[in-house]
Design a protein around this motif. Sequence first.
Motif, PDB file in Angstrom:
ATOM      1  N   PHE A  48      34.891  41.548  48.728  1.00  0.00           N
ATOM      2  CA  PHE A  48      34.437  40.106  49.072  1.00  0.00           C
ATOM      3  C   PHE A  48      33.527  39.479  48.107  1.00  0.00           C
ATOM      4  O   PHE A  48      32.178  40.124  47.712  1.00  0.00           O
ATOM      5  CB  PHE A  48      33.772  40.205  50.597  1.00  0.00           C
ATOM      6  N   TYR A 188      43.987  39.141  48.456  1.00  0.00           N
ATOM      7  CA  TYR A 188      43.035  39.838  47.625  1.00  0.00           C
ATOM      8  C   TYR A 188      43.826  40.057  46.361  1.00  0.00           C
ATOM      9  O   TYR A 188      44.567  40.803  46.331  1.00  0.00           O
ATOM     10  CB  TYR A 188      42.602  41.147  48.337  1.00  0.00           C
ATOM     11  N   PHE A 213      39.220  36.828  46.083  1.00  0.00           N
ATOM     12  CA  PHE A 213      39.553  36.974  47.344  1.00  0.00           C
ATOM     13  C   PHE A 213      39.785  35.371  47.894  1.00  0.00           C
ATOM     14  O   PHE A 213      38.960  34.757  47.529  1.00  0.00           O
ATOM     15  CB  PHE A 213      38.564  37.628  48.299  1.00  0.00           C
TER      16      PHE A 213
END
Length: 232
Positions: A48, A188, A213
């Motif tokens: 992330f 992703y 992401f």
Amino acid sequence: MKLTIKLFLTIFFIFIIPFYNLNAARLALGFTSQFALSGANTNASKIFPSGFRDFDSGFAFSIGINQPISSSSVSLSLLLDLGYYHDSYDLKYTIQGKRATENYQFESFLIGGYARFNFNFISLGAGGGVKIPGSAVYRLDSYDKYRFYRFSFGDLSDIFESAVIPYLRFSIDFSIFNYWLIGVYANYDFPLHFQYDNYISDSIINKDSMSAFDIGIQFGYYVNINFDKYNN
């Protein structure tokens, strides 16, 4: 990274295909367009990002089979996705107290596999594949220099250890007006690793890797065609 993708696809097909009764399967066709917020990351061990600084978009055509499971309202689809995707990696730095940014824009051909679990008007999707960049643009804007390059796939192969971008995608979709759908998805992109001796290493700031992401919305159209009713 390559081993992870191969393992994922192997497990996917081993566990899903035995549940299919191909005699009862229907042809599944679809089209999906996507628009997302994108966040880039220069730490290969993180998924992330710290923030979302740019936008991604794309579309894909899907073809596969749809298998009813327990009733006409519950089914499972296995699909091949073919399409286009625009990826943006926007990176911000502070160098000697001043701001610098790097931006990569990839125009890619997408090929992947996707599974959709359909429950009445809700579908849960998961899959993955690769994005193969046909071209890219790079911009560096810092306090002491500005750089702009256009790259072909061959150029990208000289810059990165592998110019192919493996990805994973998950989605939740809602059917509206029968075959139309609207949903949300997360994507992703596995890290792209730079070659340390690439020919623009004197210009780029990040010389290790970058991943991305995305969180976005998608619109599309899916239809299942039952050929049995035409044969009876």
